[in-house]
Design a protein around this motif. Structure first.
Motif, short mmCIF file in Angstrom:
data_model
loop_
_atom_site.label_atom_id
_atom_site.label_comp_id
_atom_site.label_asym_id
_atom_site.label_seq_id
_atom_site.Cartn_x
_atom_site.Cartn_y
_atom_site.Cartn_z
N LEU A 1 10.19 8.22 -3.12
CA LEU A 1 11.07 7.10 -3.49
C LEU A 1 11.43 7.20 -4.97
N LYS A 2 12.73 7.26 -5.22
CA LYS A 2 13.24 7.29 -6.59
C LYS A 2 14.02 6.01 -6.83
N GLU A 3 14.02 5.55 -8.06
CA GLU A 3 14.66 4.27 -8.37
C GLU A 3 16.13 4.25 -7.95
N VAL B 1 7.74 -3.73 5.36
CA VAL B 1 6.36 -3.78 4.90
C VAL B 1 5.94 -5.22 4.65
N ILE B 2 4.66 -5.42 4.53
CA ILE B 2 4.12 -6.74 4.17
C ILE B 2 3.68 -6.68 2.71
N ALA B 3 4.30 -7.50 1.88
CA ALA B 3 3.94 -7.56 0.47
C ALA B 3 2.60 -8.27 0.32
N GLU B 4 1.76 -7.73 -0.52
CA GLU B 4 0.44 -8.32 -0.74
C GLU B 4 0.48 -9.46 -1.76
N GLU C 1 0.85 -1.19 0.00
CA GLU C 1 0.00 0.00 0.00
C GLU C 1 0.88 1.24 0.00
N ASP C 2 0.56 2.19 -0.88
CA ASP C 2 1.35 3.42 -1.01
C ASP C 2 1.47 4.16 0.31
N GLU C 3 0.42 4.16 1.10
CA GLU C 3 0.43 4.96 2.34
C GLU C 3 1.47 4.49 3.35
N VAL C 4 1.87 3.21 3.33
CA VAL C 4 2.88 2.76 4.28
C VAL C 4 4.27 3.27 3.92
N LEU C 5 4.43 3.70 2.66
CA LEU C 5 5.72 4.21 2.21
C LEU C 5 5.85 5.73 2.34
N ILE C 6 4.75 6.41 2.60
CA ILE C 6 4.76 7.88 2.70
C ILE C 6 5.80 8.41 3.69
#
Length: 152
Positions: A88-90, A128-131, A78-83
């Motif tokens: 984030l850039k490659e 994070v937990i991958a879905e 989920e994008d929100e866990v990375l906020i």
């Protein structure tokens, strides 16, 4: 900053190399400050890296680049866990997987389900937990490690 570690003795850690995990890691929520320690002199040639806690000298996790394990590794999160990590850039995002190394080394596994994401620019990280339903917690990688050793 001089720190004591379980596996590496006393080491000097550059303040710029300190990573902050606001929520800690799964099962280690109270540990917030970490650094990466490489087995080799050059980061690029190191297959296994250590995520060393600065809060607890006895805690260090062996981690590996997921693309050594699975070339198409692409965790869905989920994008929100990375906020909290910032943009984030490659070229400034690092992903690691934790390793579990039992006494029978042929049963070594990595956790595809819970990657560690680090933003090198902000020095922030999170687990994070991958879905992805196909990703498992205990993915055997003994053969992958043996292949990497032969390529060195």
């Amino acid at each position: 900053m001089l720190i004591k570690t379980r596996y590496f003795g006393e080491i000097d850690v550059d303040e710029a190399k300190i990573l902050t995990f606001d929520d800690g890691l799964i099962g280690f929520e109270n540990l917030k400050k970490f650094t990466l320690i490489y087995n080799n002199e050059t980061e690029a040639s190191s297959n296994v890296t250590w995520l060393q806690s600065l809060d607890e000298p006895l805690v260090a996790f062996p981690v590996i680049n997921p693309f050594y394990v699975m070339t198409d590794y692409n965790p869905i999160v989920e994008d929100e866990v990375l906020i909290p990590l910032g943009e984030l850039k490659e070229d400034s995002t690092a992903i690691f997987l934790t390793l579990t190394v039992p006494s029978d080394i042929t049963k070594m596994t990595t956790n595809l389900k819970a990657p560690i994401i680090i933003n090198a620019e902000t020095k922030k990280g999170c687990q994070v937990i991958a879905e992805n339903p196909e990703y498992v917690v205990k993915y055997n990688i003994y053969d992958v490690i043996q292949k990497m050793k032969k390529e060195v």
